[in-house]
Design an enzyme around this catalytic site. Structure first.
Site, PDB file in Angstrom:
ATOM      1  N   LYS A 200      -6.916 -19.993   7.652  1.00 25.82           N
ATOM      2  CA  LYS A 200      -7.228 -21.111   8.273  1.00 25.82           C
ATOM      3  C   LYS A 200      -8.637 -21.544   8.030  1.00 25.82           C
ATOM      4  O   LYS A 200      -9.070 -23.025   7.805  1.00 25.82           O
ATOM      5  CB  LYS A 200      -6.847 -21.417   9.787  1.00 25.82           C
ATOM      6  CG  LYS A 200      -5.414 -21.309  10.062  1.00 25.82           C
ATOM      7  CD  LYS A 200      -5.280 -21.724  11.601  1.00 25.82           C
ATOM      8  CE  LYS A 200      -3.683 -22.007  11.858  1.00 25.82           C
ATOM      9  NZ  LYS A 200      -3.417 -22.102  13.144  1.00 25.82           N
TER      10      LYS A 200
ATOM     11  N   ASP B 250       0.819  -1.115   0.072  1.00 24.51           N
ATOM     12  CA  ASP B 250      -0.084   0.039  -0.121  1.00 24.51           C
ATOM     13  C   ASP B 250       0.739   1.280   0.080  1.00 24.51           C
ATOM     14  O   ASP B 250       1.778   1.395   0.837  1.00 24.51           O
ATOM     15  CB  ASP B 250      -0.937   0.115   1.340  1.00 24.51           C
ATOM     16  CG  ASP B 250      -2.096  -0.734   1.048  1.00 24.51           C
ATOM     17  OD1 ASP B 250      -2.248  -1.324   0.007  1.00 24.51           O
ATOM     18  OD2 ASP B 250      -2.912  -0.882   2.001  1.00 24.51           O
TER      19      ASP B 250
ATOM     20  N   GLY C 215      -3.097  -6.526   8.552  1.00 28.61           N
ATOM     21  CA  GLY C 215      -2.180  -6.889   9.820  1.00 28.61           C
ATOM     22  C   GLY C 215      -0.870  -7.280   9.657  1.00 28.61           C
ATOM     23  O   GLY C 215      -0.006  -7.830  10.882  1.00 28.61           O
TER      24      GLY C 215
ATOM     25  N   LYS D 149      -7.634   1.075  -4.829  1.00 28.74           N
ATOM     26  CA  LYS D 149      -9.006   0.538  -4.109  1.00 28.74           C
ATOM     27  C   LYS D 149     -10.135   1.525  -4.503  1.00 28.74           C
ATOM     28  O   LYS D 149      -9.998   2.696  -4.875  1.00 28.74           O
ATOM     29  CB  LYS D 149      -8.716   0.609  -2.745  1.00 28.74           C
ATOM     30  CG  LYS D 149      -7.633  -0.166  -1.953  1.00 28.74           C
ATOM     31  CD  LYS D 149      -7.457  -0.099  -0.362  1.00 28.74           C
ATOM     32  CE  LYS D 149      -6.500  -0.966   0.097  1.00 28.74           C
ATOM     33  NZ  LYS D 149      -6.823  -2.465  -0.192  1.00 28.74           N
TER      34      LYS D 149
END
Length: 316
Positions: free
Chosen positions: A185, A44, A234, A101
């Site tokens: 996951k 970004d 994150g 975006k």
């Protein structure tokens, strides 16, 4: 390029004929572009200086936005697409692909970016949704799209709408990789569950996911999502990037983790190094040693966020 698409198994699902000539905007080209990003890092950026740092560090592409996710979270208000003039300046200053975006459901922000000539559009939950109920019909566009997903149902719905690439949503702007881990996951676990199901149960899942049965069957046949799946949300350190690759990501998106740190130049290079060499702990160790934890972005504990502050719940 046809061989790449065939290897991904997309021929049995995509609506356009793929035996035609390679043309800009064809389904083949739109789905091949993300495949060439595999194993890389998309960073970004908000300006030319950051874009040049990303390119020098070895990023495979940059994602241009008005504010980094951390700043979007802190500033509040309505987050929209970046200024087209800034995007154009970035496109003219670097040689790697440029993505940008748009708000979820904002057809015309996407049309503007397509007219501008960006290489890929991210219909992103980081920005304030324009449509709370519907995403953009991405089949209408020549430019490929990437969308976020927390689970297999979200991923397959976005692919059915025309997304050429999926990324885990994670929780952007937190510097906390835990949600990206959880989403990766979940997606992989739900694919394993599909594989073990009977045909009847898979048909029920297709109805539950609100997607054609063919895409469920294709996912089972491939043993993975039918499109490239990057990790995002994150990721702030080389170790975070290596962890997500180990969990099965095809590549990495880094939002605030680089340019909200105090060592963006070296951190960008370290994350690229760890992503490319995630199978070698010694090289990942070298990458981790390149940065200082004291210079990492200040993280946010997900549990401290109120439900209305979560970005990942936007666009299901």
């Amino acid at each position: 390029m046809r061989d790449i698409i065939k290897d991904q198994g997309l021929l049995s699902f995509l609506p356009q004929k793929l035996d035609a000539e390679l043309v800009q905007g064809s389904t083949m080209v739109k789905h091949a572009f993300p495949i060439f990003q595999k194993g890389g890092v998309v960073m970004d950026v908000t300006n030319v200086t950051q874009a040049e740092i990303a390119e020098d560090a070895g990023a495979t592409a940059v994602m241009v936005l008005d504010k980094l996710p951390y700043d979007v979270r802190k500033s509040g208000g309505v987050a929209r697409m970046a200024d087209p003039k800034i995007i154009e300046e970035v496109m003219n200053s670097i040689t790697i692909p440029v993505m940008a975006k748009v708000r979820i459901g904002h057809y015309y922000e996407a049309k503007i970016l397509e007219a501008l000539g960006v290489d890929m559009i991210d219909e992103s939950e980081v920005l304030t949704p324009a449509d709370e109920e519907h995403h953009i019909n991405k089949w209408e566009f020549k430019v490929p799209f990437v969308n976020g997903a927390r689970n297999l149902g979200e991923a397959l719905r976005r692919i059915t709408e025309g997304a050429s690439m999926i990324r885990t949503k994670g929780e952007a702007g937190t510097g906390n990789v835990s949600e990206a881990v959880k989403h990766m996951k979940i997606i992989n676990g739900e694919i394993r569950s599909l594989i073990s199901m009977s045909e009847e149960d898979r048909m029920k899942k297709a109805r539950e996911y609100q997607v054609p049965y063919q895409i469920v069957e294709l996912t089972v046949k491939l043993g993975r999502l039918p499109v490239v799946n990057f990790a995002a949300g994150g990721i702030a350190t080389p170790a975070d990037a290596a962890l997500m690759m180990w969990l099965g990501a095809d590549g990495i998106f880094v939002g605030s983790g680089i340019f909200k740190s105090q060592d963006p130049d070296v951190r960008a290079k370290a994350i690229v190094l760890a992503t490319a060499n995630w199978e070698d702990p010694e090289i990942v160790l070298e990458a981790q040693k390149m940065i200082s934890e004291s210079k990492s972005m200040m993280g946010i504990d997900i549990k401290a966020l109120k439900p209305e502050e979560l970005l990942q719940v936007r666009g299901q």
